[in-house]
Design a protein around this motif. Structure first.
Motif, PDB file in Angstrom:
ATOM      1  N   SER A 190     -13.134  96.177  64.693  1.00  0.00           N
ATOM      2  CA  SER A 190     -11.753  96.288  64.678  1.00  0.00           C
ATOM      3  C   SER A 190     -11.386  97.498  65.378  1.00  0.00           C
ATOM      4  O   SER A 190     -11.909  98.255  66.203  1.00  0.00           O
ATOM      5  CB  SER A 190     -11.433  96.463  63.230  1.00  0.00           C
ATOM      6  N   CYS A 191     -10.062  97.640  65.526  1.00  0.00           N
ATOM      7  CA  CYS A 191      -9.735  99.025  65.942  1.00  0.00           C
ATOM      8  C   CYS A 191      -9.016 100.004  64.928  1.00  0.00           C
ATOM      9  O   CYS A 191      -8.815  99.559  63.845  1.00  0.00           O
ATOM     10  CB  CYS A 191      -8.554  98.521  67.112  1.00  0.00           C
ATOM     11  N   THR A 192      -9.077 101.367  65.350  1.00  0.00           N
ATOM     12  CA  THR A 192      -8.196 102.188  64.341  1.00  0.00           C
ATOM     13  C   THR A 192      -6.980 102.647  64.848  1.00  0.00           C
ATOM     14  O   THR A 192      -7.129 103.215  65.896  1.00  0.00           O
ATOM     15  CB  THR A 192      -9.107 103.050  64.116  1.00  0.00           C
ATOM     16  N   VAL A 193      -5.914 102.204  63.901  1.00  0.00           N
ATOM     17  CA  VAL A 193      -4.523 102.603  64.517  1.00  0.00           C
ATOM     18  C   VAL A 193      -4.651 104.153  63.885  1.00  0.00           C
ATOM     19  O   VAL A 193      -4.813 104.495  62.737  1.00  0.00           O
ATOM     20  CB  VAL A 193      -3.465 101.780  63.679  1.00  0.00           C
ATOM     21  N   ASN A 256     -11.079  89.613  79.898  1.00  0.00           N
ATOM     22  CA  ASN A 256     -10.392  91.029  79.248  1.00  0.00           C
ATOM     23  C   ASN A 256     -11.016  91.712  78.263  1.00  0.00           C
ATOM     24  O   ASN A 256     -11.462  91.220  77.367  1.00  0.00           O
ATOM     25  CB  ASN A 256      -8.913  90.483  78.996  1.00  0.00           C
ATOM     26  N   GLY A 257     -11.174  93.244  78.696  1.00  0.00           N
ATOM     27  CA  GLY A 257     -11.898  93.668  77.194  1.00  0.00           C
ATOM     28  C   GLY A 257     -10.797  94.353  76.526  1.00  0.00           C
ATOM     29  O   GLY A 257      -9.611  94.762  76.992  1.00  0.00           O
ATOM     30  N   PHE A 258     -11.110  94.630  75.253  1.00  0.00           N
ATOM     31  CA  PHE A 258     -10.011  94.722  74.398  1.00  0.00           C
ATOM     32  C   PHE A 258     -10.171  96.636  74.288  1.00  0.00           C
ATOM     33  O   PHE A 258      -9.397  97.115  73.370  1.00  0.00           O
ATOM     34  CB  PHE A 258     -10.547  94.341  72.799  1.00  0.00           C
ATOM     35  N   ASP A 297      -9.203 100.659  70.387  1.00  0.00           N
ATOM     36  CA  ASP A 297     -10.582 101.013  70.531  1.00  0.00           C
ATOM     37  C   ASP A 297     -11.334  99.678  70.120  1.00  0.00           C
ATOM     38  O   ASP A 297     -12.589 100.114  69.669  1.00  0.00           O
ATOM     39  CB  ASP A 297     -10.804 102.241  69.991  1.00  0.00           C
ATOM     40  N   MET A 298     -10.894  98.487  70.132  1.00  0.00           N
ATOM     41  CA  MET A 298     -11.655  97.432  69.768  1.00  0.00           C
ATOM     42  C   MET A 298     -12.654  97.127  70.604  1.00  0.00           C
ATOM     43  O   MET A 298     -12.593  97.216  71.848  1.00  0.00           O
ATOM     44  CB  MET A 298     -10.548  96.353  69.369  1.00  0.00           C
ATOM     45  N   ALA A 299     -13.952  96.601  70.190  1.00  0.00           N
ATOM     46  CA  ALA A 299     -14.891  96.230  70.766  1.00  0.00           C
ATOM     47  C   ALA A 299     -14.807  94.685  70.822  1.00  0.00           C
ATOM     48  O   ALA A 299     -14.542  94.050  69.674  1.00  0.00           O
ATOM     49  CB  ALA A 299     -16.163  96.781  70.138  1.00  0.00           C
ATOM     50  N   GLY A 300     -14.749  94.076  72.133  1.00  0.00           N
ATOM     51  CA  GLY A 300     -14.617  92.525  72.217  1.00  0.00           C
ATOM     52  C   GLY A 300     -14.001  92.497  73.386  1.00  0.00           C
ATOM     53  O   GLY A 300     -13.652  92.943  74.616  1.00  0.00           O
TER      54      GLY A 300
END
Length: 329
Positions: A190-193, A256-258, A297-300
């Motif tokens: 996931s990402c961190t807001v 596209n990278g996240f 900063d999501m990996a995907g």
């Protein structure tokens, strides 16, 4: 949470200031309300292209303002729609008499606020709604989300506007590009807001989230992590179900990278996806690989396929000079 920041409530303002300083030859920052607008001279009567959305997706949209793409972008707070007064200020700043085309990702807040701005704007205007995310069923009441395909629409329509196409032609072209574009994404984390301070969802060490959007939301399914080949095949299958590409079609393939996926991995996905469609007889004639529509900063990554006609291909190749895309100038 480890991030470079002074305070969560000043991060956007300070970041926009740095962006404007770094690219002062291309763009100008108006504030408040915050608007990134094109600095290069425009022909009188040119259709003005405006887009925007919540921040956290950089370089979309601010990094795509300039010659051959957007005339202005409206950055909202992280994952939050910009306000109607931002959109109205952007339109009034860049309209030179040819009308305004709003390019809007299909999220409720974006759609509502752009509609309000359009109603308040005195000059002729139109809207292209981007909804390329095939992870969402067409039957869902809110419709599909706009994701990485938004860049493809902005580039092709931006070139047409630069070459003098009128408002009706730009709108029709944008809708044609959107109809021929499909995207599907997968996340490994996931990402961190920053304001939240924690990941928006969690995955196990051997799990992945299939069908994610770009706002840190869950996807359509949490699945066991598998090989890059198997992941690519799953993503491509959903795109095939939607676009149904025919043999000898020409296409643009965008990986596209996240935000947190190394280019080494993105190019691996590109090779696998290109092979998938080439085996079907689809001609991959153009490519774009990198972090363009991110989720902090999501990996995907996501895969986007656009079926191109000759006009769309010519306009994709047309000169562009923005902070993120530059060729032909």
């Amino acid at each position: 949470m480890k991030k470079f920041l002074n305070a969560t409530d000043t991060l956007l303002t300070e970041s926009l200031g740095g962006f404007a300083l770094a690219h002062a030859d291309i763009i100008e920052l108006s504030a408040p309300p915050y608007v990134i607008r094109r600095k290069q001279p425009k022909q009188v009567g040119k259709v003005a292209l405006i887009s925007g959305g919540g921040s956290g997706h950089e370089p979309l949209h601010t990094g795509l303002v300039g010659l051959g793409m957007l005339d202005a972008a409206c950055p909202g707070q992280i994952f939050t729609s910009p306000t109607p007064d931002q959109m109205l200020a952007a339109a009034q700043a860049v309209d030179t008499g040819g009308g305004v085309l709003f390019i809007v990702k299909n999220y409720a807040g974006d759609v509502m606020n752009f509609e309000i701005a359009a109603e308040l704007l005195d000059s002729p205007n139109a809207t292209v709604l981007v909804n390329d995310d095939v992870a969402i069923p067409k039957s869902q009441s809110t419709g599909r989300r706009g994701v990485a395909g938004t860049l493809i629409v902005e580039k092709i329509v931006g070139a047409a506007a630069e070459q003098g196409a009128d408002l009706a032609a730009c709108k029709a072209l944008g809708e044609r590009v959107n109809q021929n574009t499909a995207s599907m994404g997968v996340a490994l984390s996931s990402c961190t807001v920053p304001a939240l301070g924690n990941p928006t969802f969690t995955l196990g060490e051997q799990e992945m989230e299939m069908g994610v959007g770009i706002h840190g939301e869950h996807g359509r399914a949490t699945l066991p992590l598998t090989t890059a080949s198997a992941i690519t095949a799953q993503l491509a299958a959903h795109i095939d179900d939607d676009l149904k590409p025919q043999a000898n079609a020409q296409a643009l393939l965008h990986i596209n990278g996240f935000g947190a996926t190394p280019l080494m991995e993105l190019y691996l996905i590109y090779a696998l996806a290109a092979e998938h469609w080439q085996q079907q007889g689809v001609n991959i004639v153009r490519s774009l690989v990198g972090n363009y529509t991110t989720s902090l900063d999501m990996a995907g990554c996501s895969i986007t396929l656009t079926l191109l006609d000759d006009e769309m291909l010519r306009l994709w190749d047309a000169p562009v000079h923005t902070a993120q895309l530059r060729w032909g100038c």
